[in-house]
Design an enzyme around this catalytic site. Structure first.
Site, PDB file in Angstrom:
ATOM      1  N   TRP A  15      -2.766  -2.485  -1.719  1.00  0.00           N
ATOM      2  CA  TRP A  15      -2.450  -4.126  -1.624  1.00  0.00           C
ATOM      3  C   TRP A  15      -3.584  -5.306  -0.607  1.00  0.00           C
ATOM      4  O   TRP A  15      -3.191  -5.466   0.434  1.00  0.00           O
ATOM      5  CB  TRP A  15      -1.822  -4.407  -1.622  1.00  0.00           C
ATOM      6  N   CYS A  61       1.103  -1.558   0.124  1.00  0.00           N
ATOM      7  CA  CYS A  61      -0.109   0.239   0.044  1.00  0.00           C
ATOM      8  C   CYS A  61       0.970   0.813  -0.303  1.00  0.00           C
ATOM      9  O   CYS A  61       2.130   1.251   0.507  1.00  0.00           O
ATOM     10  CB  CYS A  61      -0.813  -0.495   0.914  1.00  0.00           C
ATOM     11  N   LYS A  95      13.956 -15.007  -9.520  1.00  0.00           N
ATOM     12  CA  LYS A  95      14.054 -14.046 -10.818  1.00  0.00           C
ATOM     13  C   LYS A  95      12.395 -14.957 -11.759  1.00  0.00           C
ATOM     14  O   LYS A  95      11.927 -14.205 -12.232  1.00  0.00           O
ATOM     15  CB  LYS A  95      14.932 -13.246 -11.408  1.00  0.00           C
ATOM     16  N   GLU A 150       9.591 -14.452 -10.682  1.00  0.00           N
ATOM     17  CA  GLU A 150       9.184 -13.151 -10.064  1.00  0.00           C
ATOM     18  C   GLU A 150       7.916 -12.775 -10.974  1.00  0.00           C
ATOM     19  O   GLU A 150       6.527 -12.003 -10.965  1.00  0.00           O
ATOM     20  CB  GLU A 150       9.448 -12.281  -9.047  1.00  0.00           C
ATOM     21  N   ASN A 192      -1.766   1.769   5.743  1.00  0.00           N
ATOM     22  CA  ASN A 192      -1.360   1.354   4.759  1.00  0.00           C
ATOM     23  C   ASN A 192      -0.827   0.082   6.335  1.00  0.00           C
ATOM     24  O   ASN A 192      -0.626   0.864   7.683  1.00  0.00           O
ATOM     25  CB  ASN A 192       0.030   1.453   5.283  1.00  0.00           C
ATOM     26  N   GLY A 193      -0.484  -1.055   6.430  1.00  0.00           N
ATOM     27  CA  GLY A 193      -0.437  -1.529   7.761  1.00  0.00           C
ATOM     28  C   GLY A 193      -1.460  -2.348   8.387  1.00  0.00           C
ATOM     29  O   GLY A 193      -2.605  -2.336   7.518  1.00  0.00           O
ATOM     30  N   GLU A 195      19.013 -17.060  -6.214  1.00  0.00           N
ATOM     31  CA  GLU A 195      18.059 -15.734  -6.780  1.00  0.00           C
ATOM     32  C   GLU A 195      17.206 -16.088  -8.538  1.00  0.00           C
ATOM     33  O   GLU A 195      16.650 -15.127  -8.557  1.00  0.00           O
ATOM     34  CB  GLU A 195      19.597 -14.840  -6.628  1.00  0.00           C
ATOM     35  N   ARG A 198       5.801  -0.049  -5.627  1.00  0.00           N
ATOM     36  CA  ARG A 198       5.561  -1.260  -4.858  1.00  0.00           C
ATOM     37  C   ARG A 198       4.462  -1.668  -5.044  1.00  0.00           C
ATOM     38  O   ARG A 198       4.601  -3.032  -3.637  1.00  0.00           O
ATOM     39  CB  ARG A 198       5.427   0.097  -3.643  1.00  0.00           C
ATOM     40  N   LYS A 213       7.051  -4.268  -4.118  1.00  0.00           N
ATOM     41  CA  LYS A 213       8.297  -4.280  -3.723  1.00  0.00           C
ATOM     42  C   LYS A 213       8.764  -4.484  -2.388  1.00  0.00           C
ATOM     43  O   LYS A 213       9.475  -4.905  -1.975  1.00  0.00           O
ATOM     44  CB  LYS A 213       8.587  -2.883  -4.299  1.00  0.00           C
ATOM     45  N   HIS A 241      19.046 -36.996  -5.098  1.00  0.00           N
ATOM     46  CA  HIS A 241      18.107 -37.024  -3.810  1.00  0.00           C
ATOM     47  C   HIS A 241      17.191 -36.617  -3.900  1.00  0.00           C
ATOM     48  O   HIS A 241      16.271 -35.893  -3.000  1.00  0.00           O
ATOM     49  CB  HIS A 241      19.241 -36.424  -2.752  1.00  0.00           C
TER      50      HIS A 241
HETATM   51  C1  G6P Z   1      10.019  -8.019  -1.429  1.00  0.00           C
HETATM   52  C2  G6P Z   1       9.845  -7.990  -2.777  1.00  0.00           C
HETATM   53  C3  G6P Z   1      11.816  -8.948  -2.945  1.00  0.00           C
HETATM   54  C4  G6P Z   1      12.183  -8.287  -1.425  1.00  0.00           C
HETATM   55  C5  G6P Z   1      11.770  -8.952  -0.417  1.00  0.00           C
HETATM   56  C6  G6P Z   1      12.656  -7.753  -0.216  1.00  0.00           C
HETATM   57  O1  G6P Z   1       9.330  -9.695  -1.003  1.00  0.00           O
HETATM   58  O2  G6P Z   1       9.721  -8.169  -3.808  1.00  0.00           O
HETATM   59  O3  G6P Z   1      12.373  -8.097  -4.279  1.00  0.00           O
HETATM   60  O4  G6P Z   1      13.847  -9.178  -2.422  1.00  0.00           O
HETATM   61  O5  G6P Z   1      10.947  -7.756  -0.487  1.00  0.00           O
HETATM   62  O6  G6P Z   1      12.926  -6.720   0.301  1.00  0.00           O
HETATM   63  P1  G6P Z   1      13.793  -5.563   1.130  1.00  0.00           P
HETATM   64  O7  G6P Z   1      13.129  -4.744   1.056  1.00  0.00           O
HETATM   65  O8  G6P Z   1      14.020  -5.668   2.892  1.00  0.00           O
HETATM   66  O9  G6P Z   1      15.445  -6.272   0.453  1.00  0.00           O
END
Ligand code: G6P
Length: 610
Positions: free
Chosen positions: A75, A2, A487, A490, A100-101, A483, A27, A605, A506
């Site tokens: 959100w 949000c 990606k 995501e 927010n929250g 990672e 975000r 984000k 395994h």
């Molecule tokens: C969300 C974002 C990710 C990020 C994670 C941790 O899931 O989409 O890209 O890695 O939060 O966020 P931070 O700001 O703590 O790195």
């Protein structure tokens, strides 16, 4: 997650609110809305499911007439994605709230309000806030006092912005767990959950502390601490480097940010290295006194930042001579963990606001750690302000939800941490110089890795119709495989799993067939021969592999294997360099699949709620 924007001015503010929301789009959100107090003292409310553009279209060409207003991107947490659940929420046609929250005791408050005769129009937890303020307003003449009285009943995390039709030109905000900044203008003032939202209108900000409330008019900002005492909070000038600017020549922010990595790393290195080691105070004034005593490192993070921590464990244990644990913040914060002697708590976070990581940092203060360090990208964030030591990654604003340059610059910071701790724990001068030299060539190596873009784009169609994929790596490349898989998940929505290549037999070998591409990261390191055996295991079962390999690793393309040669680099920085082709791969696959690359579905984000 949000986003909040608010403004009180002499000019019409609906366009400022919408532009602010647009700047928060990155975000992640699913609906948007605004409420403006018009010249007749009525609240005009516009809300739409979907993009901010839909809200903008609904508002139309003419700005709404009001000069005070609040706006929000939602959100969904409580209640589905509907217009009725979008913020702002209104009570008695007079109190408007964005939030927010999460209000954890919303059920109880809702029941009490229903008994008082309030009717609810949404399924959100937020609606209890506006009705409660409306209810308190009957007892308190003063709008601020009514919000203050309401806040006392709320449990959970919130950043709340409130407008009252009987107080034109006035906004009240409260912060508890969800970040809020006040933007200072001339004859106008603003509020936002992220200063990026307000850059077109101001560069001067007050960052509210936990528990703060503020009473804001066009000409005055009064801040009160959690006990209601008036307080002066520092005014920050915005750090220009953190401005994202536009997408420039790039189709998406993510692609721009991938290409910004060489310059981001250059910036991260500036004035931080000497010929043989680290400059003083890279981790803050007096930091060496603390780092000197560290015998163990506990890293806590989420998502991509967690993967950076996993790489760092290899470095810290092998080079700096300290033991290291790495844990996902949402697990760490809810279990009883053993605190090692002389242990440093390290949080890694792009935003510095991730709820679980922040909670872990706060928890650590009661657990007997030597101290806390954050590796973070946002200078004004909660984590930077609440940690004993802070290392700023200097990646600049990262807008794409899928983290790219924040990750590689975190790794740079973690290599520096390895140096900082290692110098006190027997790391030789030669080893320290080797790290420094590797870091210095890193920006050029990243530039060379980016040259693979066309070759990777040409591979992407082979992934577009696949449902599953497997990423393999060993040593520091195992977290890089994780990672890479994250990606791809995501932004292309293809199921991707990462395995340490030695674990293949395994379980995951059972999955191998021509329909599941296997992506292998193969730098020329001491584990290369072992990795080659794993590659043969996949080949023998009819798997199709895409191997990102050092040219000296002698892999050859054939029917079951496509080899992409990555620039030769030192083993130490290989995890950073090999990240780039994996980012590009996920990007180009997502382009073919036509997904929303910068704002992938269901993701945010900055995850400021649990
Ligand atoms: C969300 C974002 C990710 C990020 C994670 C941790 O899931 O989409 O890209 O890695 O939060 O966020 P931070 O700001 O703590 O790195």
């Amino acid at each position: 997650m949000c986003g909040i924007v608010g403004a009180t001015s002499e000019r019409r503010i609906s366009e400022i609110l919408i532009e602010g929301l647009k700047r928060l789009e990155y975000r992640g959100y699913d609906s948007a809305g605004l409420a403006v107090l018009n010249d007749n003292g009525d609240i005009e409310l516009v809300r739409r499911v979907g993009k901010v553009q839909a809200l903008k279209d609904a508002v139309g060409e003419q700005p709404l007439s009001g000069t005070t207003g609040i706006a929000h991107t939602r959100w969904a947490t409580h209640g589905g994605v509907t217009e009725a659940n979008a913020h702002p929420h209104i009570s008695g046609n007079c109190i408007a709230v964005v939030h927010n929250g999460i209000i954890e005791n919303h059920d109880k408050l809702r029941q009490q309000l229903q008994q008082l005769g309030y009717t609810f129009n949404s399924d959100t937890d937020t609606e209890v806030i506006c009705h409660w303020i409306h209810h308190e307003r009957k007892k308190h003449d003063d709008f601020f006092a009514a919000v203050q009285a309401t806040i006392k009943h709320l449990e959970g995390a919130y950043g709340t912005l409130v407008m009252d039709c009987r107080n034109p030109g006035r906004l009240v905000v409260a912060r508890s767990g969800s970040p809020l900044v006040i933007g200072l203008g001339i004859g106008e003032n603003f509020v936002a959950s992220d200063q990026l939202a307000l850059l077109p209108v101001t560069r001067r900000f007050i960052v509210l502390e936990e528990g703060d409330m503020a009473d804001i008019t066009r000409t005055e900002v009064k801040v009160y601490d959690r006990d209601g005492n008036p307080v002066e909070r520092e005014v920050h000038e915005f750090d220009g480097h953190y401005d994202a600017g536009g997408k420039g020549e790039y189709r998406h922010y993510m692609l721009k940010e991938i290409h910004e990595q060489p310059s981001a790393v250059r910036h991260a290195l500036e004035e931080r290295l000497t010929d043989h080691g680290l400059a003083d105070d890279v981790f803050g004034k007096g930091s060496l006194e603390l780092l000197k005593r560290v015998k163990h490192v506990q890293i806590v993070a989420c998502g991509t930042s967690y993967h950076a921590g996993l790489v760092a464990r290899y470095w810290l244990e092998a080079l700096a001579g300290v033991s290291c644990n790495v844990e996902i913040a949402s697990e760490f914060r809810y279990r009883t963990s053993h605190v090692h002697h002389d242990s440093l708590l390290v949080t890694i976070s792009q935003s510095g606001e991730t709820a679980d990581t922040l909670a872990a940092l706060r928890l650590s203060k009661q657990l007997g750690y030597l101290g806390s360090l954050t590796i973070c990208n946002v200078p004004t964030s909660s984590m930077v302000r609440e940690s004993d030591l802070a290392y700023l990654t200097r990646a600049g604003a990262e807008i794409g939800v899928a983290s790219t340059k924040a990750f590689t610059t975190q790794l740079v910071g973690l290599l520096m941490l390895t140096l900082a701790i290692g110098q006190f724990r027997g790391m030789s001068h030669e080893q320290q110089s080797a790290v420094v030299q590797s870091l210095k060539v890193l920006p050029n190596k990243l530039e060379e890795a980016l040259l693979l873009s066309e070759a990777i784009e040409a591979l992407a169609p082979e992934f577009a119709d696949k449902y599953h994929s497997l990423f393999l790596g060993r040593g520091t490349q195992y977290p890089i495989a994780m990672e890479g898989a994250l990606k791809l998940k995501e932004i292309s929505y293809i199921h991707a799993e990462a395995y340490a290549a030695g674990e293949l037999k395994h379980g995951p070998l059972a999955l191998i067939d021509a329909e599941m591409p296997v992506i292998v990261v193969a730098p020329n390191d001491e584990l290369l021969e072992k990795l080659k055996s794993n590659v043969e295991e996949v080949r023998a079962r009819g798997g199709i592999m895409y191997v990102f390999a050092d040219k000296h690793a002698h892999f050859k393309s054939d029917d079951s294997m496509r080899v992409i040669n990555v620039t030769h680099c030192d083993e130490l920085i290989a995890p950073i360099v090999y990240t780039v082709p994996l980012q590009l791969l996920s990007y180009f696959v997502a382009i073919i699949k036509g997904t929303d690359v910068d704002q992938p579905r269901n993701l945010a984000k900055s995850v400021t709620v649990e």
